[in-house]
Design a protein around this motif. Structure first.
Motif, mmCIF file in Angstrom:
data_model
loop_
_atom_site.group_PDB
_atom_site.id
_atom_site.type_symbol
_atom_site.label_atom_id
_atom_site.label_comp_id
_atom_site.label_asym_id
_atom_site.label_seq_id
_atom_site.Cartn_x
_atom_site.Cartn_y
_atom_site.Cartn_z
ATOM 1 N N LYS A 28 15.046 -14.294 22.936
ATOM 2 C CA LYS A 28 13.398 -14.352 22.212
ATOM 3 C C LYS A 28 13.602 -13.038 22.340
ATOM 4 O O LYS A 28 12.935 -12.400 21.020
ATOM 5 N N VAL A 29 13.207 -11.545 22.896
ATOM 6 C CA VAL A 29 13.185 -10.194 22.885
ATOM 7 C C VAL A 29 13.885 -9.869 21.602
ATOM 8 O O VAL A 29 14.240 -8.614 20.543
ATOM 9 N N GLU A 30 14.757 -10.569 20.982
ATOM 10 C CA GLU A 30 16.451 -10.003 19.932
ATOM 11 C C GLU A 30 17.179 -10.273 18.718
ATOM 12 O O GLU A 30 17.479 -9.934 18.178
ATOM 13 N N ARG A 31 15.566 -11.524 19.138
ATOM 14 C CA ARG A 31 16.297 -12.988 17.824
ATOM 15 C C ARG A 31 15.305 -11.822 16.760
ATOM 16 O O ARG A 31 16.091 -11.896 15.903
ATOM 17 N N LYS A 67 2.689 -10.525 20.499
ATOM 18 C CA LYS A 67 2.850 -10.948 22.030
ATOM 19 C C LYS A 67 4.309 -10.200 21.881
ATOM 20 O O LYS A 67 4.692 -10.455 22.994
ATOM 21 N N LEU A 68 5.041 -10.603 20.729
ATOM 22 C CA LEU A 68 6.485 -10.984 20.938
ATOM 23 C C LEU A 68 6.984 -9.552 21.305
ATOM 24 O O LEU A 68 7.654 -8.591 21.938
ATOM 25 N N ALA A 69 6.147 -8.067 20.873
ATOM 26 C CA ALA A 69 6.497 -7.092 20.328
ATOM 27 C C ALA A 69 6.029 -6.919 21.704
ATOM 28 O O ALA A 69 6.975 -5.917 21.970
ATOM 29 N N PHE A 74 22.914 -4.556 5.652
ATOM 30 C CA PHE A 74 22.260 -4.075 6.735
ATOM 31 C C PHE A 74 21.696 -5.743 7.267
ATOM 32 O O PHE A 74 21.400 -6.509 6.258
ATOM 33 N N ILE A 75 22.052 -5.392 8.931
ATOM 34 C CA ILE A 75 21.396 -6.630 9.276
ATOM 35 C C ILE A 75 21.121 -5.798 10.338
ATOM 36 O O ILE A 75 22.008 -5.516 11.255
ATOM 37 N N GLU A 76 19.999 -5.662 10.769
ATOM 38 C CA GLU A 76 19.600 -5.272 12.615
ATOM 39 C C GLU A 76 18.624 -6.190 13.207
ATOM 40 O O GLU A 76 17.546 -6.983 12.457
ATOM 41 N N HIS A 77 18.399 -6.300 14.083
ATOM 42 C CA HIS A 77 17.479 -6.870 14.977
ATOM 43 C C HIS A 77 16.138 -6.281 15.459
ATOM 44 O O HIS A 77 17.087 -5.015 14.908
ATOM 45 N N VAL A 78 14.967 -6.369 14.908
ATOM 46 C CA VAL A 78 13.574 -5.429 14.930
ATOM 47 C C VAL A 78 12.681 -5.417 15.741
ATOM 48 O O VAL A 78 13.093 -6.891 16.078
ATOM 49 N N ARG A 79 11.723 -5.266 15.559
ATOM 50 C CA ARG A 79 10.392 -4.954 16.188
ATOM 51 C C ARG A 79 9.592 -6.319 15.789
ATOM 52 O O ARG A 79 9.673 -6.623 14.519
ATOM 53 N N SER A 80 9.342 -6.871 16.461
ATOM 54 C CA SER A 80 8.829 -8.583 15.883
ATOM 55 C C SER A 80 7.630 -8.815 15.420
ATOM 56 O O SER A 80 6.394 -6.985 15.869
ATOM 57 N N ARG A 118 7.871 -3.898 26.727
ATOM 58 C CA ARG A 118 8.102 -3.830 28.420
ATOM 59 C C ARG A 118 9.714 -3.948 28.260
ATOM 60 O O ARG A 118 9.872 -2.812 29.169
ATOM 61 N N ILE A 119 10.494 -4.330 27.320
ATOM 62 C CA ILE A 119 11.075 -4.650 28.752
ATOM 63 C C ILE A 119 12.917 -3.565 27.883
ATOM 64 O O ILE A 119 13.794 -3.333 27.926
#
Ligand SMILES: C[S@@+](CC[C@H](N)C(=O)[O-])C[C@H]1O[C@@H](n2cnc3c(N)ncnc32)[C@H](O)[C@@H]1O
Length: 148
Positions: free
Chosen positions: A136-139, A89-91, A79-85, A96-97
């Motif tokens: 940034k939110v997807e990183r 603050k970023l989470a 797996f390669i997944e973008h996830v909750r930080s 929000r987004i």
């Protein structure tokens, strides 16, 4: 013989995938199936791969249950997944987004590793990193393997 089966319900992605498969020097088949209902018997595959899919599916639990079902005993999920930080603050920004991302069917704030751990799969390796060049939110990203 290695059999390559790629499940992709989105027709634009499926067409691109078919072009890639046609250019390959091995047997490959693109099927039109949601990950929650894969048209294969139990314990069919040695390996399953998800890349940026568990952020998009309606239910991670259902998707992972179906992946576990079609994997052979000791079969692997890559797996390669973008996830909750991990950064609160970023989470919060990801939360929000999220409604905006939902318009394109993506949830960048999911606890995907916890979902894999809660499934019938055993996480074998995981590396936390960043999706290069993404907003940034997807990183925040996980890359790893899990076993049936
Ligand atoms: C962000 S895109 C990633 C595409 C590609 N896997 C990649 O890594 O570039 C999300 C993908 O998840 C797929 N997807 C969404 N819901 C799905 C489902 N229920 N079953 C199978 N695939 C799904 C979409 O069709 C889309 O191709």
């Amino acid at each position: 013989m290695t059999r390559l089966v790629l499940a992709e319900p989105d027709r634009h992605m499926r067409r691109r995938l078919q072009q890639r498969v046609d250019a390959l020097d091995r047997a490959g088949e693109v099927i039109d199936a949601p990950v929650e209902r894969l048209p294969f018997p139990d314990a069919t595959f040695d390996t399953a791969v998800v890349t940026l899919v568990l952020c998009s599916v309606p239910s991670q639990e259902a998707a992972l249950a179906e992946i576990a079902r079609v994997l052979k005993p000791n079969g692997r999920l890559l797996f390669i997944e973008h996830v909750r930080s991990h950064d609160p603050k970023l989470a919060k920004r990801q939360d929000r987004i999220r409604p905006v991302y939902n318009l394109v069917g993506c949830n960048p704030n999911r606890e995907t590793l916890a979902a894999i751990e809660a499934s019938a799969l055993r996480v074998e390796s995981v590396r936390h990193g960043e999706v290069p060049k993404a907003p940034k939110v997807e990183r925040p990203m996980i890359v790893g393997t899990a076993r049936r």
